[in-house]
Design a protein around this motif. Sequence first.
Motif, PDB file in Angstrom:
ATOM      1  N   GLY A 205      37.471  87.309 -16.087  1.00  0.00           N
ATOM      2  CA  GLY A 205      36.489  86.371 -15.545  1.00  0.00           C
ATOM      3  C   GLY A 205      36.871  84.914 -15.716  1.00  0.00           C
ATOM      4  N   SER A 206      38.121  84.642 -16.122  1.00  0.00           N
ATOM      5  CA  SER A 206      38.507  83.253 -16.358  1.00  0.00           C
ATOM      6  C   SER A 206      38.897  82.527 -15.070  1.00  0.00           C
ATOM      7  CB  SER A 206      39.666  83.211 -17.354  1.00  0.00           C
ATOM      8  OG  SER A 206      40.760  83.960 -16.849  1.00  0.00           O
ATOM      9  N   GLY A 207      39.118  83.304 -13.973  1.00  0.00           N
ATOM     10  CA  GLY A 207      39.476  82.667 -12.695  1.00  0.00           C
ATOM     11  C   GLY A 207      40.899  82.953 -12.250  1.00  0.00           C
ATOM     12  N   LYS A 208      41.614  83.844 -12.967  1.00  0.00           N
ATOM     13  CA  LYS A 208      43.018  84.138 -12.634  1.00  0.00           C
ATOM     14  C   LYS A 208      43.182  84.677 -11.208  1.00  0.00           C
ATOM     15  CE  LYS A 208      43.810  87.363 -15.760  1.00  0.00           C
ATOM     16  NZ  LYS A 208      42.587  87.619 -16.540  1.00  0.00           N
ATOM     17  N   SER A 209      42.392  85.712 -10.896  1.00  0.00           N
ATOM     18  CA  SER A 209      42.533  86.336  -9.583  1.00  0.00           C
ATOM     19  C   SER A 209      42.041  85.420  -8.471  1.00  0.00           C
ATOM     20  CB  SER A 209      41.781  87.668  -9.541  1.00  0.00           C
ATOM     21  OG  SER A 209      42.519  88.625 -10.258  1.00  0.00           O
ATOM     22  N   THR A 210      41.011  84.638  -8.780  1.00  0.00           N
ATOM     23  CA  THR A 210      40.519  83.671  -7.798  1.00  0.00           C
ATOM     24  C   THR A 210      41.622  82.689  -7.434  1.00  0.00           C
ATOM     25  OG1 THR A 210      38.306  83.862  -8.708  1.00  0.00           O
ATOM     26  CG2 THR A 210      38.742  81.932  -7.338  1.00  0.00           C
ATOM     27  N   LEU A 211      42.350  82.245  -8.455  1.00  0.00           N
ATOM     28  CA  LEU A 211      43.437  81.297  -8.208  1.00  0.00           C
ATOM     29  C   LEU A 211      44.446  81.883  -7.223  1.00  0.00           C
ATOM     30  CD1 LEU A 211      44.926  78.638  -8.799  1.00  0.00           C
ATOM     31  CD2 LEU A 211      45.993  79.757 -10.776  1.00  0.00           C
ATOM     32  N   SER A 212      44.836  83.148  -7.434  1.00  0.00           N
ATOM     33  CA  SER A 212      45.828  83.740  -6.530  1.00  0.00           C
ATOM     34  C   SER A 212      45.257  83.887  -5.120  1.00  0.00           C
ATOM     35  CB  SER A 212      46.330  85.078  -7.080  1.00  0.00           C
ATOM     36  OG  SER A 212      45.285  85.999  -7.181  1.00  0.00           O
TER      37      SER A 212
END
Lengths: 438, 249
Positions: free
Chosen positions: B37-44
Motif C-alpha cells: 500500500g505504499s504506492g509501488k504498483s501505482t508508480l509503475s
Amino acid sequence: MELKEKLLDSHLAFEEQSEVNETIQGFRTRALRVFEKKGFPTRKIEAWKYTSLASVVNKNYALFPRTDSGIELKHVKRYFLYDIDTYKIVFIDGIYSPFLSETTHDGLDVCLLSAALSKQKYKPIIDKYFNKAAVKDESLTALNTAFAKEGAYIYIPKNKVSENPIEIVHFSTGEQKALWLQPRNLIVVEENAQVQIIERHQSLSSHDVVTNTVTEIHAHKDSLLDYYKIQNDLDSASLIDNTYIVQEKNSHVSVHTFSFGGKLVRNNLNYFHKDQNIMSTLKGLTILKGKQHVDHNTLVNHSKPNCDSHQDYKGIYSEQSKGVFNGKIFVDKIAQKTNAFQQSNNILIDDKATINSKPQLEIFADDVKCSHGCTIGQLDEDTLFYLRSRGIPRKEAKALLTYAFANNILQSVQINVLKKRINGQIAEKLGVNLGFDL
Amino acid sequence: MLTIENLHAVVDGKLILNGIDLDVKAGEIHAIMGPNGSGKSTLSSVIAGNKVYEMTKGNILLNGENINELDAETRAHKGIFISFQYPVEIPGVSVTNFIKTAINASRKAQGLEDMPASEMLKKIRQKAALLDIDRKFLSRSLNEGFSGGEKKRNEIFQMAMLEPKLSILDETDSGLDIDALKIVANGVNRLRNKNNAVILITHYQRLLNYIIPDFVHVINEGKIVKSGTKDLAKELEAKGYDWIKKELN
C-alpha cells in the motif's frame, strides 16, 4: 391490401398450381386457418415483447417469385465452403437452382422437398415426419406450413455417416422489389447416422427480402447432427427462422447460430426430447452494429429423465443494435436427473446498444441440475491497459478482447474450414486487421 | 533515460503518489521497495500510462521528452515495458500471435512494415531458448490456464521480444518458486545492456539476490523516503519496514 389479407387471398392460387396429395393439402388448409385466426405476432404477446415485426410486415411483397433468376457461380462462390467437398441444395428467389446445387441419392438423400412431397417413393417418410415436429398453433410456423412447397429434403439412413457436409443456401437476387420467401426443410437422421449441415440465407441486392423458414429435424437413436446457421445478411434482409428438433435416445443435436447481420432476425429454436440420455447443444454468437436486431428465442423441453442440454449464447452489440435472448427450459415432473445449463453473456460496445436477456426456467422435477447465468458488461479498462501497454492500440486491443470473449463459441465448430471462415468474418465485423490469420 | 519529478497521482480522489523524484540512467537497475500500500504498483502503472490513475502534479520524462500526456500504447512504442503482477488471459489468441500483434503494432507506429515471418520465427525461437520456454507453450492461449510461474515467464518472454528501453517489473518474484525465480532473473540479467534500464518493484529482498541492483529506493506513503545501494535492501530484510518508519519519525 395488408400483407395478411394478401397472403390469405393468394392461397387458393397457390394450391391450384401445386401437385401434392390430400394429406399435405389438409395440413396447409388447417395451417392457413391458424394464421388467419392469429395473424402476425405483435408485441402484446410475451414471446414477442422485445421484437416488433411492424416494420417487416408493412410492405407489399411479391409472394410467388418469377422463375429464371440466373446468377453466376463466380459471383456467389464466397458464400459456399468451396475449399472442401459438400453437397449443396441451392435456391434462387425460392426456386431450386440445379446449376449451383450438388444433390445426391447415393446412400443418402439430399434433394428437394417439392420432389419428396410429390413422388410416391418418399410418401412413407413424408407421412411419418412432415409437419410432425412443428408446433401447429404458432402463427408464423402455420403461415409457412400453409405455403410449404419447396426447401431441402435430407434423409440419412441407418448407420450412414455422411462424408460431406450439406449446405443449404438461399439466395435472393432483388429482381423483385420486395420478396417474401417461405422455405421448408425436412431433415431425418436415422439410427446411428451422422451428418453436418450448414444453412445460410443471402441477399444479393439491397431490395427488401423477408424469409419465414421452418426446419423440422428428427434425430433418431444414437444419431449425431451438427447444424450451423450462418446469418450474415444485408441490412435489407430479414429472417424468421423456426426450427423444431425431435430427439430420440442417445442422440446429440448441436445447433450453432452465427448472427452477424440482417435487418431483423428471429430465431425460434425448439428442442423436444422423446427418450433418455439425450444431449442438446445450443450455441450462439451474435455480433451486431447499426440498427440490426437479433432475437434468440430458445426452448428445451425436457420431458424425459437423464437428458442434458447446454446453451451458451454470446452477444457483442455496437452502435444502436439490439439483441434479445429469451431462453426457456421446461423440465417435466418425470424428467429426473435432468442437467440443463444456460448462459447468456453480452458486451455492449456503445451507449445506445441494447440487450434484453431473459432466462425462463419451469422446473417440475425435484432431482435436477439446472443453472442459468446472464452477464451484460463492457470491456474492462484495466484489461485494455494490459494490451495497450504492449503497444497494441486501443481499437485493436478492444477487437482482440472481443475476439477472446467470442472464442469459446467457435471452439466447438467441427468443420475446420467453416471455423476459419467464421473467424475471418468476426475479424471483419470487428473492423480490424489483427495481424495474424484467425 | 527516465526522469520523474515531483510526481503526484490520485485514484478515486485518494492521493497515492505524493511527490516522487527518480532518475534512472541507461544501463542501470533500480529496485523500488516498500510496504504494502505504499504506492509501488501505482508508480509503475503511472509510468506506463494507465489513466485509471490521474497525475495531478509533476513530470515524467523519457530521454528528455515529456510523456505526461501520452497514452499507454504510445509509451510502449517509445520503449516502455511493464510486466504485470496479474497478466490478462486471452482465450483463442496464442502467445505467438499475441507477441506478433504487439511487435507489428509498434513497427507500424514507427512507420515500418510488418516483421517478415521468418525473422519473427527466428527471434521467437532465440528468446524462447533464453527463457527455457518450449514450443508447445508458445501455441497455448495467452495466460489461459497458466500457472503463476508460467505467467511471469511469459511476461519476461514478451519483454525479451519487445526489447524495451525501460522495463518495469512489478512484483515479478511473487508466486515464483526458487527454480522459476532463477530462470526469470537469469533472463533479465541476460537481456540487460548498457542501452536499457530496469526498475524492479518488489516487496522482498529475495529477487535482489539474483538481479543485483545499482540503486535501491524505499517508498512509503507515496514518497521515496530513503535511497541507497544493494546493502539497503539487506538492511531492510533484516530490520523490516518498521525500521524505516521509525527512522522517519
